[in-house]
Design an enzyme around this catalytic site. Structure first.
Site, PDB file in Angstrom:
ATOM      1  N   ASP A  56       0.664  -1.114  -0.119  1.00 51.68           N
ATOM      2  CA  ASP A  56      -0.131  -0.185   0.274  1.00 51.68           C
ATOM      3  C   ASP A  56       1.155   0.998  -0.413  1.00 51.68           C
ATOM      4  OD1 ASP A  56      -2.461   1.872   0.281  1.00 51.68           O
ATOM      5  OD2 ASP A  56      -1.255   1.968   2.618  1.00 51.68           O
ATOM      6  N   ASP A  95      -0.254   5.119   0.935  1.00 51.46           N
ATOM      7  CA  ASP A  95      -0.567   5.681   2.076  1.00 51.46           C
ATOM      8  C   ASP A  95      -0.890   6.153   3.335  1.00 51.46           C
ATOM      9  OD1 ASP A  95      -2.008   8.726   0.255  1.00 51.46           O
ATOM     10  OD2 ASP A  95      -2.936   7.218  -0.637  1.00 51.46           O
ATOM     11  N   ASP A 135      -1.452  -0.143   6.180  1.00 50.26           N
ATOM     12  CA  ASP A 135      -1.774   0.261   7.629  1.00 50.26           C
ATOM     13  C   ASP A 135      -3.299   0.274   7.615  1.00 50.26           C
ATOM     14  OD1 ASP A 135      -2.498   3.874   7.005  1.00 50.26           O
ATOM     15  OD2 ASP A 135      -1.987   2.303   4.863  1.00 50.26           O
TER      16      ASP A 135
END
Length: 279
Positions: free
Chosen positions: A13, A15, A223
């Site tokens: 991922d 961001d 996250d």
């Protein structure tokens, strides 16, 4: 410990994992909500993280009860103007998870009588060591990416960010992102739905040489709760590096939870070990 799996491909991922951009979304959304005398908290942020922009915007206006005053579409227009100015300043994530530098300041901040934090001037061994740790931690993302690339492990980015945002966020980090085999973005034609739909990860798996790769040999780093769900829905393994402010209940679906990318041990997943312990 014995390897959890024999991983051949790794998906990242972006961001909040590789780039410290989630703070920008938080800042802008707090500004917008302040007009309505409302606050932006982490229970709401958890529901928005990792989703496509319009899906996230719908959650925002509905959950905060401002949908009668501000549509999801108008929210995105207003937010976009502010984000365009912030994204070019994006930094690599300090090791993954929450900003370690912010954590350092929190650890050495003293509340004044007025309720404001007075930042302690560096100088004492304790404070200097905290800042030294933060500097080391800032290499977590680049260290892992460079190691996997040098070891011949195919890696890519699978993000909900659209191309215009991706280009703004990564313009200072071309070296790191050039090591990716490919990048799949949120406005890719193959990504019909945002996370927790598996679309972005399945599209990413198809684009490796000889793809699609075996999902049981694929490891995702995330996250966000929606991203963890997307990885599991794709049948992949997932390592979560959450912000510590995220409620622990959102961590249950992850196969491994780390406080920083620096804590990742490749050998746990049958990946080539780091050549040494030096950072």
């Amino acid at each position: 410990m014995a390897a959890k799996a024999s991983i051949s491909h790794v998906l990242f991922d972006m961001d909040g994992l590789l780039l410290d951009t989630e703070k920008f979304y938080t800042e802008v959304q707090e500004i917008i909500l302040a007009r309505y005398n409302k606050t932006f908290d982490w229970s709401l942020k958890a529901k928005m993280m990792g989703k496509k922009a319009i899906e996230s915007a719908q959650v925002f206006v509905e959950e905060t009860g401002i949908s009668d005053s501000l549509s999801a579409e108008d929210f995105l227009v207003e937010r976009e103007e502010m984000l365009q100015k912030l994204f070019p300043t994006s930094e690599l994530m300090p090791g993954g998870g929450a900003s370690r530098v912010n954590q350092v300041w929190e650890n050495v901040a003293i509340p004044s009588a007025e309720g404001e934090n007075i930042r302690v001037v560096k100088g004492s061994p304790t404070v200097d060591n905290l800042f030294k740790d933060a500097a080391v931690d800032s290499r977590g993302a680049s260290r892992l990416i460079k190691h996997l690339h040098a070891s011949g492990i195919p890696i890519c980015v699978a993000t909900g960010s659209h191309r215009r945002h991706f280009e703004l966020k990564t313009q200072r980090h071309g070296e790191i992102f050039s090591l990716m085999h490919h990048v799949v973005l949120g406005d890719d034609p193959e990504v019909k739905q945002g996370k927790p739909s598996p679309d972005v990860f399945l599209a990413a798996a198809r684009r490796f040489e000889g793809g699609p790769v075996d999902s049981q040999k694929t490891l995702v780093f995330e996250d966000a709760p929606a991203g963890v769900g997307a990885a599991k829905n794709a049948g992949m393994y997932v390592v979560m590096v959450p912000d510590p402010r995220l409620d622990i209940s959102f961590q249950k679906a992850a196969d491994q939870v780390l406080s920083s990318l620096l804590d990742f041990n490749p050998s746990d997943w049958g990946l080539p070990p780091f050549p040494d312990t030096a950072i």
